[in-house]
Design an enzyme around this catalytic site. Structure first.
Site, PDB file in Angstrom:
ATOM      1  N   GLN A 116      18.230 -45.884 -22.633  1.00 12.52           N
ATOM      2  CA  GLN A 116      17.896 -47.080 -23.421  1.00 12.52           C
ATOM      3  C   GLN A 116      18.603 -48.319 -22.873  1.00 12.52           C
ATOM      4  O   GLN A 116      18.055 -49.419 -22.908  1.00 12.52           O
ATOM      5  CB  GLN A 116      18.304 -46.850 -24.894  1.00 12.52           C
ATOM      6  N   LYS A 131      21.290 -45.098 -29.545  1.00 18.91           N
ATOM      7  CA  LYS A 131      20.296 -44.135 -30.050  1.00 18.91           C
ATOM      8  C   LYS A 131      20.950 -43.329 -31.154  1.00 18.91           C
ATOM      9  O   LYS A 131      22.160 -43.133 -31.153  1.00 18.91           O
ATOM     10  CB  LYS A 131      19.876 -43.174 -28.920  1.00 18.91           C
ATOM     11  N   ASP A 171      11.750 -43.354 -33.749  1.00 23.32           N
ATOM     12  CA  ASP A 171      11.545 -42.519 -32.566  1.00 23.32           C
ATOM     13  C   ASP A 171      10.811 -41.283 -33.100  1.00 23.32           C
ATOM     14  O   ASP A 171      10.198 -41.362 -34.177  1.00 23.32           O
ATOM     15  CB  ASP A 171      12.893 -42.166 -31.905  1.00 23.32           C
ATOM     16  N   THR A 214       4.276 -49.440 -27.997  1.00 27.42           N
ATOM     17  CA  THR A 214       4.723 -48.534 -26.932  1.00 27.42           C
ATOM     18  C   THR A 214       3.523 -48.097 -26.101  1.00 27.42           C
ATOM     19  O   THR A 214       3.522 -48.214 -24.871  1.00 27.42           O
ATOM     20  CB  THR A 214       5.476 -47.321 -27.506  1.00 27.42           C
TER      21      THR A 214
HETATM   22  N1  GLU Z   1      12.487 -45.240 -29.777  1.00 25.69           N
HETATM   23  C1  GLU Z   1      11.846 -46.236 -28.973  1.00 25.69           C
HETATM   24  C2  GLU Z   1      12.326 -46.109 -27.550  1.00 25.69           C
HETATM   25  O1  GLU Z   1      12.544 -45.003 -27.080  1.00 25.69           O
HETATM   26  C3  GLU Z   1      11.952 -47.625 -29.552  1.00 25.69           C
HETATM   27  C4  GLU Z   1      13.340 -48.119 -29.802  1.00 25.69           C
HETATM   28  C5  GLU Z   1      13.408 -49.445 -30.542  1.00 25.69           C
HETATM   29  O2  GLU Z   1      12.380 -50.032 -30.845  1.00 25.69           O
HETATM   30  O3  GLU Z   1      14.539 -49.868 -30.790  1.00 25.69           O
HETATM   31  O4  GLU Z   1      12.452 -47.048 -26.799  1.00 25.69           O
END
Ligand code: GLU
Length: 452
Positions: A116, A131, A171, A214
């Site tokens: 991330q 995360k 997520d 996404t």
């Molecule tokens: N879980 C998503 C990722 O893997 C989005 C995370 C978010 O929007 O903060 O990037």
């Protein structure tokens, strides 16, 4: 530095990380991929050498592990384990999703938090990396149980997050419903209405296009990769795995742009639909998702053109483009070999780290257009960043405006990957490009801020 010495440096670094983080295979896998591409870059840059930047980036700034006790519908007490990994805040508040799934553990969340950091840096928005999650299985739980679990999880988490500190989102297993319950509990305990979470409902500060972002971003990135070969999505076939939020967005946009999606999959197997998965079928997909059903077989029952293949992954199906949208390590070397043997042109990762390291190397060796999830799925968190901006200025943008910004961000990520990833023969190694481009911005910020 000689090639041999660089290889040794990479091996020594990975060995140190392995010794410090035993029994964390997913975290080590993510670190290995980054080390193999970033260390050869660091050794050519005196300003980055000897600053222990990767050593610092592989050590989380803070990890919070906590008990999540809650009472199920039968009145029984349940205990889960909650986590938040605050990985790196050099370029902004920690930012990243929350995963509720029985496979959640420290290794999985550390790999996700580490990736991330690079992903968020690539978006060019001011977001650090984090995360979180819990080993809670939402499958088969009632709505009330989900609410009580979310409240119990947030009761502890709310002490560690805030709009300027750490901004979680969804997520796997955490969608709009869970974000609503988490937000409600945060607001109640902290007595603050702020943009502390993203992926919120439109009625209370969410952004248009965030649910689609996404998947749309993945397809925009794929378009950019195809363009480098003078190709387009129109007329192409695709295999998609998964059928959660990301797969849904990919199917929607890919179909809209004139492509045909042949497969989707669940944990029970995959479905092959030679007529293509589009229109009412996507709506049905949504209905299944909303009812918490993740069995692909039920889709095949509804549409006679669809064939259900039990217990297998969709990578054996011939296609132009593959979109792994399910979860980590869902695409192995033999799957990569099958895809390459069937003439795949492009593999655009939509999940986080869906391909194993040997599968990635097989794609790169065969000069397939291959993008790592940290680049091609960054549209989700990028749109979370846009949600944060809208919350800060207390305004909502139209879907056209958000979509246009998302597209621009994905183009920018593609350009950065090309800039750092292009090889002597003109082939773009997007893995190398994403890692180096993501690294540079964080490294610059860390150097400027001193040893902290
Ligand atoms: N879980 C998503 C990722 O893997 C989005 C995370 C978010 O929007 O903060 O990037």
């Amino acid at each position: 530095m000689e090639q041999h010495n660089v290889e040794q440096k990479i091996q020594d670094f990975v060995a140190r990380i392995e010794a410090k983080n035993p029994n964390e295979p997913e975290f080590l896998q993510a670190v290995k991929e980054v080390a193999a591409t970033v260390i050869p870059f660091i050794v050519t840059k005196p300003e980055y050498s000897g600053k222990k930047l990767l050593e610092r980036m592989t050590e989380a700034e803070r990890i919070i592990i906590f008990r999540v006790p809650w009472v199920d519908d039968k009145g029984e007490i349940q205990v889960n384990r909650g986590f938040r990994i605050q990985m790196n805040s050099a370029i902004g508040p920690y930012k990243g999703g929350i995963r509720f799934h029985p496979t959640v553990n420290l290794s999985v969340l550390k790999f996700l938090a580490f990736e991330q950091v690079f992903k968020n840096s690539l978006t060019t928005l001011p977001m650090g990396g984090g995360k979180g999650g819990a080993d809670f299985d939402p499958n088969g739980k009632s709505d009330n149980e989900i609410m009580r679990f979310c409240q119990a999880y947030m009761t502890e988490l709310c002490k560690h997050i805030g709009p300027e500190t750490d901004v979680p989102a969804g997520d796997i297993g955490v969608g709009a419903r869970e974000i609503g319950y988490l937000f409600g509990q945060y607001k109640k305990i902290r007595n603050e209405f702020t943009g502390v979470l993203t992926g919120k409902g439109l009625a209370y500060g969410g952004s248009l296009i965030r649910p689609e972002a996404t998947g749309y971003g993945v397809v925009y990135f794929c378009e950019e990769m195809l363009k480098t070969k003078g190709e387009e999505i129109k007329g192409k076939t695709a295999t998609v795995s998964g059928f959660g939020n990301v797969a849904w967005g990919v199917v929607k946009k890919f179909t809209e742009l004139g492509g045909k999606v042949l497969t989707i999959s669940g944990p029970d197997g995959y479905i092959y639909d030679e007529d293509g998965i589009s229109g009412e079928k996507i709506d049905y997909l949504l209905e299944l998702r909303a009812s918490g059903n993740n069995r692909a077989e039920d889709y095949a029952k509804k549409f006679p053109s669809a064939k259900f293949v039990a217990g297998k992954r969709p990578w054996e199906v011939k296609c132009d483009i593959a979109f792994p949208c399910a979860t980590q390590n869902e695409l192995h070397l033999e799957d990569a070999q099958a895809l390459v043997n069937n003439g795949v042109m492009c593999v655009t990762e939509a999940a986080n780290m869906p391909s194993t390291l040997d599968a990635i190397n097989h794609f790169l060796d065969n000069k397939v257009l291959f993008s790592p999830g940290k680049a091609s799925n960054a549209g989700g968190v990028a749109t979370s960043g846009l949600e944060m901006t809208q919350n800060s200025i207390r305004l909502n943008w139209t879907s056209e405006e958000v979509d246009a910004r998302l597209k621009e961000i994905m183009r920018g990520i593609h350009n950065s990957c090309r800039f750092y990833g292009v090889e002597e023969d003109g082939y773009v190694n997007y893995v190398k490009g994403a890692n180096i481009a993501g690294f540079v911005k964080v490294a610059e910020a860390m150097l400027a801020q001193g040893v902290v």
